[in-house]
Scaffold this motif. Structure first.
Motif, PDB file in Angstrom:
ATOM      1  N   ASP A 172       7.619   5.372  78.523  1.00 34.11           N
ATOM      2  CA  ASP A 172       8.516   5.522  77.380  1.00 34.11           C
ATOM      3  C   ASP A 172       7.731   5.568  76.078  1.00 34.11           C
ATOM      4  OD1 ASP A 172      10.760   5.417  79.049  1.00 34.11           O
ATOM      5  OD2 ASP A 172      10.833   3.236  78.945  1.00 34.11           O
ATOM      6  N   ARG A 191      10.893  16.651  73.911  1.00 34.20           N
ATOM      7  CA  ARG A 191      11.146  16.139  75.254  1.00 34.20           C
ATOM      8  C   ARG A 191      10.800  17.171  76.323  1.00 34.20           C
ATOM      9  NH1 ARG A 191      15.935  12.893  76.783  1.00 34.20           N
ATOM     10  NH2 ARG A 191      14.280  11.776  77.860  1.00 34.20           N
ATOM     11  N   ARG A 221      11.365   9.060  74.775  1.00 36.98           N
ATOM     12  CA  ARG A 221      12.743   8.639  75.003  1.00 36.98           C
ATOM     13  C   ARG A 221      13.544   8.516  73.710  1.00 36.98           C
ATOM     14  NH1 ARG A 221      14.103   7.062  80.211  1.00 36.98           N
ATOM     15  NH2 ARG A 221      12.507   7.934  81.592  1.00 36.98           N
TER      16      ARG A 221
END
Length: 338
Positions: free
Chosen positions: A279, A309, A316
């Motif tokens: 993350d 992304r 995240r």
């Protein structure tokens, strides 16, 4: 318009499907479990051989393997605890908890493995006693080398695959990765293989000279080797617990993707942080075109999320703060330049 925030649902994967198992976690769990089982079997065999032969190096290797077995348990807990989904009390998830358990594992390697090996080695050097039953010790070392080698090859394969995915070298990946579990297994198995060779050399010299000093020296060297591994792993986990930025190359790519948006004229500030093994959090002050409409800024923000992304699924959370930049200034702090 201030404080444009883009944050995907914490429980959704990059594909939009429920993320029940973080990327790479399954392979890391397999690596840790295999290493733990191998270390447990090896530790028992080394202990029996060490007690039977009286070899300090063999007993140190037994302590080494028992310490590695316990650290694998801690690393397994790190993977499971760190993979818990975000909730109201921990909105960014529990990723950093994995670093806590990995740090404890490093400390146990320091105390349980290195401490015993160095102490027992010094005692053997002082007393100068030589052991016996060398054949049994050599057989245990040979079998241990095969078992440790199997675990090491699995860890190396994972490191190689991950480094290819990130388009970097295995050495650089190991230095920069936020997945401290595979890093720990790789370093511990490497140290174990070296330790086995050192123990065999110590036994061989003791058998040839009849002096237990060589056996004791081998034990001390094994302990020092464990100290180095424990220090490297502990330092890495402390850095991640404090809040380490992503590597410079990724940082620069994120900045380039944001700067390439049609209505963006500059990125005065870009900050990143590893909030878990898989993350990444991105926060940036973005200078949008003064003529841009609110809907244009919203569209650009959506495009920023998509681009970031798509390139780095580990991202995240993205927080963009529209701000007025100063002419000729594009200040990008926050990258980890290693």
């Amino acid at each position: 318009m201030r404080g444009v925030t883009i944050a995907p649902e914490p429980d959704l994967a990059p594909t939009g499907l429920p993320d029940t198992e973080p990327r790479g976690e399954s392979e890391s769990v397999g690596t840790v479990v295999l290493a733990g089982l191998a270390n447990l079997v090896i530790a028992v065999a080394k202990l029996v051989a060490g007690l039977f032969s009286g070899s300090a190096a063999m007993l140190s290797e037994a302590a080494h393997s028992f310490a590695d077995t316990v650290t694998e348990v801690f690393l397994y807990v790190a993977l499971r605890r760190g993979g818990k989904p975000a909730d109201e009390e921990h909105p960014f998830g529990y990723g950093k908890e994995s670093y806590v358990w990995a740090f404890i594992a490093a400390l146990f390697t320091f105390v349980g493995g290195a401490g015993f090996s160095i102490y027992h080695g010094v005692i053997t050097i002082v007393e100068g006693e030589s052991g016996g039953a060398y054949l049994a010790s050599y057989l245990v070392l040979a079998v241990s080398f095969v078992a440790e080698g199997s675990s090491f090859l699995k860890a190396r394969r994972q490191v190689r695959d991950e480094s290819r995915r990130w388009r970097t070298t295995p050495t650089r990946f190991l230095r920069l990765t936020a997945d401290t579990t595979v890093k720990a297994v790789y370093f511990e198995d490497s140290a174990a293989l070296i330790g086995l060779l050192v123990a065999a050399a110590g036994l061989g010299l003791t058998q040839l000279t009849g002096s237990g000093v060589w056996d004791g020296l081998a034990s001390v060297v094994i302990g020092l080797l464990l100290l180095v591994v424990a220090f490297v792993l502990a330092s890495s986990n402390v850095s991640l617990l404090v809040g380490r930025a992503v590597p410079r190359r990724i940082h620069n790519q994120i900045a380039a993707d944001l700067r390439a948006l049609p209505v963006v004229t500059g990125i005065p500030t870009l900050l990143t942080m590893q909030i878990g093994p898989g993350d990444i959090l991105v926060a940036a002050k973005v200078d949008f075109d003064d003529e841009a409409l609110g809907k244009d800024i919203e569209a650009a923000s959506d495009e920023a999320e998509r681009r970031l992304r798509e390139r780095f699924p580990e991202i995240r959370y993205v927080f963009l703060d529209p701000t007025r930049g100063k002419p000729g200034r594009d200040h990008l702090d926050g990258g980890l330049d290693l």
